[in-house]
Motif scaffolding. Structure first.
Motif, PDB file in Angstrom:
ATOM      1  N   GLU A  72      41.794  60.606  35.036  1.00  0.00           N
ATOM      2  CA  GLU A  72      42.773  60.346  33.980  1.00  0.00           C
ATOM      3  C   GLU A  72      43.046  58.867  33.733  1.00  0.00           C
ATOM      4  N   ASN A  73      43.334  58.111  34.776  1.00  0.00           N
ATOM      5  CA  ASN A  73      43.776  56.732  34.603  1.00  0.00           C
ATOM      6  C   ASN A  73      42.593  55.776  34.761  1.00  0.00           C
ATOM      7  N   ARG A  74      42.201  55.120  33.698  1.00  0.00           N
ATOM      8  CA  ARG A  74      41.005  54.278  33.725  1.00  0.00           C
ATOM      9  C   ARG A  74      41.172  53.064  34.622  1.00  0.00           C
ATOM     10  N   GLU A  75      42.359  52.452  34.619  1.00  0.00           N
ATOM     11  CA  GLU A  75      42.563  51.252  35.445  1.00  0.00           C
ATOM     12  C   GLU A  75      42.552  51.602  36.929  1.00  0.00           C
ATOM     13  N   ILE A  76      43.208  52.704  37.306  1.00  0.00           N
ATOM     14  CA  ILE A  76      43.202  53.124  38.700  1.00  0.00           C
ATOM     15  C   ILE A  76      41.791  53.477  39.138  1.00  0.00           C
ATOM     16  N   ARG A  77      41.051  54.144  38.263  1.00  0.00           N
ATOM     17  CA  ARG A  77      39.662  54.490  38.562  1.00  0.00           C
ATOM     18  C   ARG A  77      38.854  53.234  38.853  1.00  0.00           C
ATOM     19  N   TYR A  78      39.034  52.215  38.030  1.00  0.00           N
ATOM     20  CA  TYR A  78      38.321  50.956  38.251  1.00  0.00           C
ATOM     21  C   TYR A  78      38.732  50.315  39.568  1.00  0.00           C
ATOM     22  N   LEU A  79      40.029  50.277  39.824  1.00  0.00           N
ATOM     23  CA  LEU A  79      40.539  49.664  41.054  1.00  0.00           C
ATOM     24  C   LEU A  79      39.914  50.302  42.279  1.00  0.00           C
ATOM     25  N   HIS A 161      51.008  59.387  46.296  1.00  0.00           N
ATOM     26  CA  HIS A 161      51.854  58.200  46.184  1.00  0.00           C
ATOM     27  C   HIS A 161      52.187  57.637  47.562  1.00  0.00           C
ATOM     28  N   CYS A 162      52.230  58.497  48.590  1.00  0.00           N
ATOM     29  CA  CYS A 162      52.488  58.023  49.948  1.00  0.00           C
ATOM     30  C   CYS A 162      51.241  57.377  50.554  1.00  0.00           C
ATOM     31  N   ILE A 163      50.077  57.976  50.320  1.00  0.00           N
ATOM     32  CA  ILE A 163      48.829  57.355  50.769  1.00  0.00           C
ATOM     33  C   ILE A 163      48.677  55.983  50.126  1.00  0.00           C
ATOM     34  N   ALA A 164      48.962  55.915  48.823  1.00  0.00           N
ATOM     35  CA  ALA A 164      48.863  54.646  48.105  1.00  0.00           C
ATOM     36  C   ALA A 164      49.866  53.628  48.625  1.00  0.00           C
ATOM     37  N   ALA A 165      51.060  54.080  49.023  1.00  0.00           N
ATOM     38  CA  ALA A 165      52.071  53.164  49.562  1.00  0.00           C
ATOM     39  C   ALA A 165      51.644  52.601  50.906  1.00  0.00           C
ATOM     40  N   ALA A 166      51.095  53.453  51.776  1.00  0.00           N
ATOM     41  CA  ALA A 166      50.601  52.970  53.075  1.00  0.00           C
ATOM     42  C   ALA A 166      49.477  51.976  52.867  1.00  0.00           C
ATOM     43  N   PHE A 167      48.614  52.264  51.924  1.00  0.00           N
ATOM     44  CA  PHE A 167      47.479  51.396  51.626  1.00  0.00           C
ATOM     45  C   PHE A 167      47.935  50.075  51.005  1.00  0.00           C
ATOM     46  N   THR A 168      48.799  50.150  50.025  1.00  0.00           N
ATOM     47  CA  THR A 168      49.198  48.960  49.264  1.00  0.00           C
ATOM     48  C   THR A 168      50.110  48.042  50.055  1.00  0.00           C
ATOM     49  N   GLU A 212      42.684  39.818  43.251  1.00  0.00           N
ATOM     50  CA  GLU A 212      42.348  40.974  42.420  1.00  0.00           C
ATOM     51  C   GLU A 212      42.921  42.280  42.953  1.00  0.00           C
ATOM     52  N   HIS A 213      42.554  42.659  44.165  1.00  0.00           N
ATOM     53  CA  HIS A 213      42.915  43.985  44.650  1.00  0.00           C
ATOM     54  C   HIS A 213      44.417  44.161  44.822  1.00  0.00           C
ATOM     55  N   GLY A 214      45.096  43.148  45.357  1.00  0.00           N
ATOM     56  CA  GLY A 214      46.536  43.259  45.573  1.00  0.00           C
ATOM     57  C   GLY A 214      47.314  43.538  44.307  1.00  0.00           C
ATOM     58  N   PRO A 215      47.170  42.688  43.267  1.00  0.00           N
ATOM     59  CA  PRO A 215      47.888  42.937  42.016  1.00  0.00           C
ATOM     60  C   PRO A 215      47.538  44.275  41.378  1.00  0.00           C
ATOM     61  N   MET A 216      46.284  44.689  41.476  1.00  0.00           N
ATOM     62  CA  MET A 216      45.889  45.967  40.903  1.00  0.00           C
ATOM     63  C   MET A 216      46.494  47.132  41.682  1.00  0.00           C
ATOM     64  N   ALA A 217      46.604  46.979  43.003  1.00  0.00           N
ATOM     65  CA  ALA A 217      47.213  48.031  43.809  1.00  0.00           C
ATOM     66  C   ALA A 217      48.683  48.210  43.457  1.00  0.00           C
TER      67      ALA A 217
END
Length: 267
Positions: A72-79, A161-168, A212-217
């Motif tokens: 669904e989300n093109r930017e997240i897919r790219y990240l 969203h929790c996996i992403a929070a631990a990662f980010t 790059e990765h930090g701001p995108m996360a």
């Protein structure tokens, strides 16, 4: 329930923990090759399980099945795809490609750090086919076990969203500042010939994550939580827990260094 509606609010709530990590005393206590080896032998487990967080995000946020359909989300897919490429198949300074984990193992060997514990643990994960069983049966330090259990429990629960929070916030957002401090100390203390691969690994992470990765996360977190107050609350709790487990890992490393410093020298 306290409502948090943006990444900025989440960052503000975890900033005290983040500062404890960035300013931790362990960085200044790494004053010999032996101490840096101790650090690497603990830290390698965080290098390894980072990839499982990333792969969990890839499985949930990109299309990896067949028949294929665009996620669904093109930017997240790219990240996610960009990060998987960089983390799993990055360029080496002398040509060729390597995952950052393999790069770190090579840096450990160059630095004289032992890879026995991490390699034995990975064999146990393969043989048991259950990471929680492997953690429980291992002889790893308690702080390492707790760190790994938190990561894989987060993945097992499956809240994206929790996996992403631990990662980010436990990894990507933290890495540039944390590694900058470590790099500065290594360069001041030790000749580069023994640590060139470790310095390259850390500098590569700082370059990728800060630029790059930090701001995108962070944008990924905003997209995943949106206007859902419960998601923001759960993401905040996960981010705090991730930082607390990293702090416990750092405390364990500092304890090892302190105990060796206090041990009487042989006549």
């Amino acid at each position: 329930m306290h409502t948090i509606m943006s990444v900025t609010h989440l960052q503000h709530s975890i900033e005290p923990l983040r500062q404890q990590l960035i300013k931790h005393a362990v960085y200044q206590k790494i004053n010999s090759p032996d101490q840096l080896q101790d650090f690497m032998e603990y830290h390698v487990f965080a290098v390894w399980d980072f990839m499982s967080l990333l792969k969990a995000l890839q499985a949930k946020l990109t299309s990896i099945g067949t028949p294929w359909f665009p996620s669904e989300n093109r930017e997240i897919r790219y990240l996610i795809n960009e990060m998987v490429l960089a983390e799993e198949s990055d360029k080496l300074p002398d040509g060729g490609y390597s995952s950052h984990f393999e790069m770190y193992l090579s840096a450990m060997e160059q630095a004289g750090a032992s890879t026995a514990a991490i390699l034995h643990f990975l064999e146990q994960v393969k043989s048991t086919q259950n990471v929680f069983v492997a953690i429980r049966r291992s002889n790893l330090p308690d702080a390492v076990k707790s760190f790994l259990n938190f990561t894989f429990q987060c993945i097992e629960e499956g809240k994206i969203h929790c996996i992403a929070a631990a990662f980010t916030f436990g990894r990507e957002d933290l890495i540039p500042d944390m590694f900058t401090e470590i790099i500065r100390n290594i360069q001041e203390q030790f000749p580069a010939s023994h640590w060139s691969e470790l310095l390259y690994y850390m500098e590569r992470h700082v370059e990728l994550d800060a630029d790059e990765h930090g701001p995108m996360a962070l944008r990924m977190m905003q997209a995943l939580c949106g206007e859902n107050a419960q998601y923001w609350q759960e993401a905040t709790e996960t981010a705090k827990a991730a930082l607390e487990h990293r702090l416990a890992l750092w405390e364990a490393i500092e304890t090892v260094i302190n105990e060796k410093d206090m041990a009487p020298s042989l006549p």
